[in-house]
Design a protein around this motif. Structure first.
Motif, PDB file in Angstrom:
ATOM      1  N   THR A 822      40.577  45.911  46.919  1.00 50.23           N
ATOM      2  CA  THR A 822      40.805  45.038  47.295  1.00 50.23           C
ATOM      3  C   THR A 822      42.458  44.672  47.456  1.00 50.23           C
ATOM      4  O   THR A 822      42.580  44.096  47.758  1.00 50.23           O
ATOM      5  CB  THR A 822      39.748  43.957  47.065  1.00 50.23           C
ATOM      6  N   GLU A 823      42.069  44.283  46.147  1.00 47.86           N
ATOM      7  CA  GLU A 823      43.883  44.237  45.648  1.00 47.86           C
ATOM      8  C   GLU A 823      45.065  45.071  46.411  1.00 47.86           C
ATOM      9  O   GLU A 823      46.122  44.458  46.772  1.00 47.86           O
ATOM     10  CB  GLU A 823      43.942  44.038  44.102  1.00 47.86           C
ATOM     11  N   LYS A 824      44.626  45.858  46.605  1.00 47.10           N
ATOM     12  CA  LYS A 824      45.539  47.549  47.085  1.00 47.10           C
ATOM     13  C   LYS A 824      45.549  46.284  48.671  1.00 47.10           C
ATOM     14  O   LYS A 824      46.478  47.047  48.841  1.00 47.10           O
ATOM     15  CB  LYS A 824      44.516  48.872  47.055  1.00 47.10           C
ATOM     16  N   CYS A 825      44.215  46.896  49.204  1.00 47.09           N
ATOM     17  CA  CYS A 825      44.197  45.768  50.857  1.00 47.09           C
ATOM     18  C   CYS A 825      45.432  45.066  50.236  1.00 47.09           C
ATOM     19  O   CYS A 825      46.349  44.637  51.679  1.00 47.09           O
ATOM     20  CB  CYS A 825      42.711  46.032  51.008  1.00 47.09           C
ATOM     21  N   GLN A 826      45.103  43.716  50.595  1.00 49.66           N
ATOM     22  CA  GLN A 826      46.600  42.826  50.047  1.00 49.66           C
ATOM     23  C   GLN A 826      47.524  43.227  50.079  1.00 49.66           C
ATOM     24  O   GLN A 826      48.737  42.519  50.636  1.00 49.66           O
ATOM     25  CB  GLN A 826      45.743  41.845  49.037  1.00 49.66           C
ATOM     26  N   ASN A 831      44.438  42.148  55.075  1.00 50.91           N
ATOM     27  CA  ASN A 831      43.535  40.736  54.398  1.00 50.91           C
ATOM     28  C   ASN A 831      41.657  40.589  54.855  1.00 50.91           C
ATOM     29  O   ASN A 831      41.027  40.709  54.409  1.00 50.91           O
ATOM     30  CB  ASN A 831      44.024  39.849  54.388  1.00 50.91           C
ATOM     31  N   ASP A 832      42.244  41.404  56.050  1.00 56.40           N
ATOM     32  CA  ASP A 832      40.833  41.272  56.454  1.00 56.40           C
ATOM     33  C   ASP A 832      40.095  41.668  56.751  1.00 56.40           C
ATOM     34  O   ASP A 832      38.657  40.856  57.176  1.00 56.40           O
ATOM     35  CB  ASP A 832      40.993  40.918  58.169  1.00 56.40           C
ATOM     36  N   PHE A 833      40.108  43.126  56.268  1.00 52.94           N
ATOM     37  CA  PHE A 833      39.426  44.120  55.936  1.00 52.94           C
ATOM     38  C   PHE A 833      38.396  44.093  54.781  1.00 52.94           C
ATOM     39  O   PHE A 833      37.136  44.913  54.569  1.00 52.94           O
ATOM     40  CB  PHE A 833      39.138  45.436  56.923  1.00 52.94           C
ATOM     41  N   SER A 834      39.178  43.359  53.339  1.00 52.43           N
ATOM     42  CA  SER A 834      39.015  43.357  51.971  1.00 52.43           C
ATOM     43  C   SER A 834      37.507  43.550  51.857  1.00 52.43           C
ATOM     44  O   SER A 834      36.473  43.781  50.493  1.00 52.43           O
ATOM     45  CB  SER A 834      39.890  42.585  51.166  1.00 52.43           C
ATOM     46  N   HIS A 835      36.986  41.771  52.045  1.00 52.57           N
ATOM     47  CA  HIS A 835      35.228  41.903  51.907  1.00 52.57           C
ATOM     48  C   HIS A 835      34.402  42.554  52.471  1.00 52.57           C
ATOM     49  O   HIS A 835      33.854  43.188  51.743  1.00 52.57           O
ATOM     50  CB  HIS A 835      35.441  40.331  52.387  1.00 52.57           C
ATOM     51  N   MET A 836      34.845  44.252  53.451  1.00 52.71           N
ATOM     52  CA  MET A 836      33.604  44.861  53.928  1.00 52.71           C
ATOM     53  C   MET A 836      33.980  45.811  53.085  1.00 52.71           C
ATOM     54  O   MET A 836      32.755  46.800  52.586  1.00 52.71           O
ATOM     55  CB  MET A 836      34.423  45.218  55.075  1.00 52.71           C
ATOM     56  N   ILE A 837      34.807  45.873  52.051  1.00 50.42           N
ATOM     57  CA  ILE A 837      34.844  47.386  50.454  1.00 50.42           C
ATOM     58  C   ILE A 837      33.900  46.541  49.730  1.00 50.42           C
ATOM     59  O   ILE A 837      33.280  47.439  49.045  1.00 50.42           O
ATOM     60  CB  ILE A 837      36.675  47.024  50.473  1.00 50.42           C
ATOM     61  N   LYS A 838      34.678  45.739  50.007  1.00 53.75           N
ATOM     62  CA  LYS A 838      33.552  44.980  48.398  1.00 53.75           C
ATOM     63  C   LYS A 838      31.964  44.941  48.846  1.00 53.75           C
ATOM     64  O   LYS A 838      31.981  45.112  47.997  1.00 53.75           O
ATOM     65  CB  LYS A 838      34.694  43.758  48.149  1.00 53.75           C
TER      66      LYS A 838
END
Length: 893
Positions: A822-826, A831-838
């Motif tokens: 998630t940090e790498k995505c940011q 940013n819009d898709f990081s919650h999907m990974i988590k």
């Protein structure tokens, strides 16, 4: 109680310090931006390609001939990539590269004959440009048109590139190893620079950059590979310095370091070139003398067998149990089963016509011990003659020349010119009665005499004045005594030196080996050949003694090139005289020298070459003759010292009375192509196998006072070993026509077509493999229970994210991994898709680690997020090579 100190320990789990703190995982560098190791493999492939192609084109530039450059470039690139991809972690890539390599090897095997003739062409061009003898190659290439040379050479270079690329890949890809890279590439550079040929400048620059780069990487690798440590870093216990041991972490560092290395290597090369241009610095000519040993292998190259490349080097190497004469054995006796000849040229001699046999003395030794001959050691107290000779402006080796010149003032010396090619580069080869001190060279090229024995070679080309002994006396055997009885001219210093040297010789060259068999031979010669029981030197002439010894050998021993090895623990002379009773020249020279000493004559052992007067052929200008002295002319003999006459050859080997049993009749007399000899009018004869199949009849003489009855000698058949094979006419036509046919059909590109065809087949296999893997992924995502499908979603999501660099290889939990992703995505502004990974990560942990039920809704949400990650996050960031990589390597699209 004293507290015991806890030492630092390194374990696979990490580094445990003295205070008990455990450090695990990689140490991350503090860089402005993150580096990865993905491009390092391609840099290694590029380094391999540059080193290979520079080495190949450097070799081509030395040949000065047309080569198919497209072929060289293609195979250099193809093999570099193949060797690199064989290191890939992806099985499909590794197996595809292995498949291409197997096809390439099959192609090389199928072209082995063409590659062989290509090797002949390359060596022929090299020797021709270097003005070295290449008569053997002329035989191998006869019947092949010069039009086919580029085609043949190009085929050989495909094989050559394969070997070079294998070495450079080992040095640049599979390990960072500068010495290995240097060993593979530098010999090609030296083969041209030895003759002063300048290679293409771009190849020199390319190789130099490769050397400097790999050397720098090698130094870093050496300091970071700590033995026995498998964790990702190590700490130097004394310096408390961190070192990388992880290949991946080092690769990340190399990407930063390489820029600096490339700039540094370029600057060093520019500075060297500017220094040379400004100062006009050139390599000193004297430096060439240190490279004589390298050119010897070139001069001696024989195409029948690779081992003959070194056959005449400094007396011959012992390869595969075969000893080739060439110089001959440096006084070492009985160590090999036999000797053979390869037809190489040892010396080039230009001389006026001479009578009888011309002995060219090289290695001289006077001490027999432990089955070998070594030169006499002279200390200062024993040398009472050198100063007198020096005042007379001669060397001790000039003694016999000086005596003849003073006693026969009406004689005019002849001049001989010698070029040392395949013979040992340690010794001067000169006729007897030569004036060594006037060799036609100056400074560092002038001959260097020892106080005694042989003269050291400083230049491979020299000329000497000498007296033809046959001009003094018609019979060679009577020559020493004839000179000794003549009245000399007066020269106080020289005569004093002659007397002192004569006394020295009688002290140093009269020791006789303690041998029972030698004593038996001495007594048999006395009784059977001289007819006496007690010997008195004054009752016999030297001619009578030498003839008796010679006939003793002729009647009781056999000449052969393959006598076998002297058994361990046996004395060479004892075994030869008592048990073996056969051998070649070194055997008879050794026993003959010892017997001469027993009869009261100082003698010693000599190795060199013999030239028959029949070998002179047709004269050149000014009535001089040029003779190519082959390795078959290598010989060993004894020499005797006669007071007031000097040293003269003493021949005891059967078959060498103005003859050479190892030469064919045509080699003995080049003027006669076909010679018929009648042996009916000759006394008892023995047939010797002469060289390459020819036979020679050697007469055995007996003195008139011999009481020994005639004996029949054993017939000896000895092979000359590995001569150059001559192709038959039909064979030559077949080879030439096959080459022409292949050449006309663009045969040099067959390998390229085969490789491309193989790539197409491999490509088809890759497509099938991708189809299978994609179907398997879809099956795992759509079939099975919700728990297994959820885990599959998470696993494949990680693979998709890895395509765009969103990954982490540290040993952390899945939840920690999701946080890191998630940090790498940011960081990448996703940013819009990081919650999907988590969400997918947490659901996968729930499915894997708990008994909770994964509902259909949760699974559908995970699948929808997965599709978004695949098509909305990853796919837009893939283009070109990355998309192909995702499709056919990872098999995800």
């Amino acid at each position: 109680m004293k507290k015991k100190r806890i030492k630092s320990k390194n374990k696979d789990i990490g580094f445990i310090s003295s205070n008990g703190i455990c450090i695990d995982g990689d140490i991350l560098m503090n860089c402005e931006r993150e580096h990865n190791s993905g491009s390092f493999l391609w840099f290694q492939i590029l380094l391999t390609f540059v080193a290979t192609i520079c080495t190949a084109f450097m070799a081509v530039s030395f040949l000065d001939m047309e080569i198919y450059k497209t072929t060289i470039i293609y195979y250099s690139a193809m093999l570099s990539v193949v060797f690199g991809l064989m290191k890939s972690s992806h099985k499909i890539i590794k197996f595809s590269a292995l498949g291409v390599m197997i096809l390439h090897v099959i192609y090389l095997v199928s072209r082995i004959s063409t590659i062989k003739y290509g090797l002949f062409v390359v060596i022929d061009r090299y020797l021709s440009r270097a003005n070295q003898p290449n008569s053997t190659l002329g035989v191998q290439l006869s019947g092949i048109s010069t039009i086919d040379y580029p085609y043949l050479a190009s085929n050989f270079f495909v094989f050559f590139i394969t070997l070079v690329c294998l070495g450079t890949a080992a040095a640049c890809l599979y390990r960072i190893d500068f010495p290995l890279l240097f060993i593979i590439t530098f010999p090609v550079f030296e083969l041209g620079m030895y003759w002063g040929w300048e290679p293409s400048m771009w190849t020199v620059i390319g190789l130099f950059v490769c050397w400097v780069t790999v050397l720098a990487l090698h130094i870093i690798n050496h300091t970071t590979n700590k033995a026995g440590r498998k964790n990702t870093f190590a700490v130097h216990e004394r310096k408390h310095t961190f070192y990388f041991t992880s290949e991946k972490q080092k690769a990340c560092f190399y990407n930063v370091f390489l820029k600096f290395t490339a700039i540094l290597s370029s600057l060093v090369l520019v500075v060297i070139m500017l220094f040379s241009a400004i100062t006009g610095f050139t390599r000193p000519e004297s430096f060439a003398k240190y490279r004589h040993d390298i050119s010897t292998a070139v001069s001696n190259f024989s195409l029948t067998d690779l081992r003959n490349a070194f056959s005449d080097y400094d007396g011959g190497f012992d390869l595969f149990g075969i000893k080739t004469v060439g110089g001959t054995n440096g006084g070492v006796l009985g160590k090999t089963a036999g000797i053979s000849f390869n037809g190489s040229t040892a010396l080039k001699v230009v001389t006026p016509k001479f009578s009888n046999t011309l002995y060219l003395r090289g290695y001289v030794a006077g001490v027999y011990n432990d089955n070998s001959w070594t030169p006499v050691d002279v200390n200062g107290n024993e040398d009472t003659f050198s100063d007198d000779f020096e005042q007379g402006k001669i060397w001790v080796q000039d003694l016999d020349y000086d005596l003849i010149q003073r006693k026969y003032t009406d004689l005019t010396p002849a001049q001989i010119s010698v070029s040392v090619l395949g013979a040992s580069k340690k010794f001067v080869y000169a006729p007897y009665a030569s004036l060594y001190s006037s060799d036609g060279n100056t400074d560092d090229k002038k001959m260097r005499p020892t106080t005694e024995s042989y003269v050291k070679l400083s230049s491979t080309k020299y000329s000497l004045y000498y007296f033809d002994p046959s001009l003094i006396e018609e019979r060679l055997e009577a020559l020493p005594e004839a000179i000794a009885t003549a009245e000399p001219a007066l020269s106080v210093n020289k005569d004093r030196g002659v007397d002192a040297y004569s006394e020295f010789v009688h002290q140093k060259y009269m020791d006789v080996s303690k041998s029972d068999e030698l004593n038996k031979a001495y007594k048999e010669i006395l009784s059977e050949y001289l007819g006496v029981d007690i010997y008195h030197k004054g009752d016999w002439t030297y001619e009578e003694i030498s003839t008796a010894i010679k006939n003793y050998f002729s009647d009781n021993f056999t000449y052969t090139l393959e006598p076998g090895v002297t058994p361990k623990g046996e004395d060479f002379i004892d075994y030869f005289l008592g048990t073996q009773k056969e051998g070649y020249c070194s055997y008879f020279a050794t026993a003959g020298a010892e017997l001469l000493r027993m009869f009261g004559y100082p003698s010693r052992y000599v190795e060199g070459y013999v030239v028959l007067n029949s070998q002179l052929g047709e004269p050149e200008d000014d009535s001089t003759y040029e003779v190519s002295v082959k390795d078959k002319c290598a010989h060993a003999w004894a020499e005797v010292f006669i007071d007031n006459a000097g040293w003269y050859p003493a021949e005891f080997t059967p078959g060498y009375d103005n003859d050479n049993p190892n030469l064919t009749q045509q080699e003995k007399d080049p003027k006669e192509v076909t010679t018929t000899k009648s042996t009916e009018s000759k006394p008892t004869t023995t047939t010797q196998n002469g060289g390459q199949g020819g036979t020679t009849s050697v007469a055995t003489k007996k003195p008139t006072n011999s009481s020994k009855a005639s004996t029949t000698k054993k017939t000896n058949s000895s092979s000359n070993g590995h001569g150059a094979g001559v192709m038959s006419g039909a064979g030559k036509t077949s080879v030439s026509s096959r080459i022409t046919e292949n050449n006309s059909d663009h045969g040099s590109f067959v390998g390229i077509f085969i490789t491309l065809g193989g790539l197409l087949l491999i490509g088809f296999g890759v497509v099938v493999h991708r189809d299978v893997k994609v179907k398997k992924m879809r099956s795992e995502l759509s079939n099975g229970d919700n728990r297994s499908r959820t885990v599959a979603v998470y696993r494949y999501m990680l693979k998709y994210l890895k395509l765009i660099g969103i990954t982490d290889s540290r040993n952390i939990t899945d939840l920690q991994l999701c946080d890191r992703l998630t940090e790498k995505c940011q960081e990448m502004q996703i940013n819009d898709f990081s919650h999907m990974i988590k969400y997918i990560g947490e659901l996968a942990v729930k499915a894997e680690m708990s008994n909770s039920v994964i509902s259909d809704g949760e699974l559908e949400t995970a699948l929808s997020y997965f599709e978004i990650v695949k098509d909305k996050i990853v796919l837009p960031k893939l283009s070109g090579a990355k998309l192909l990589n995702a499709k056919f390597v990872y098999c995800l699209y």
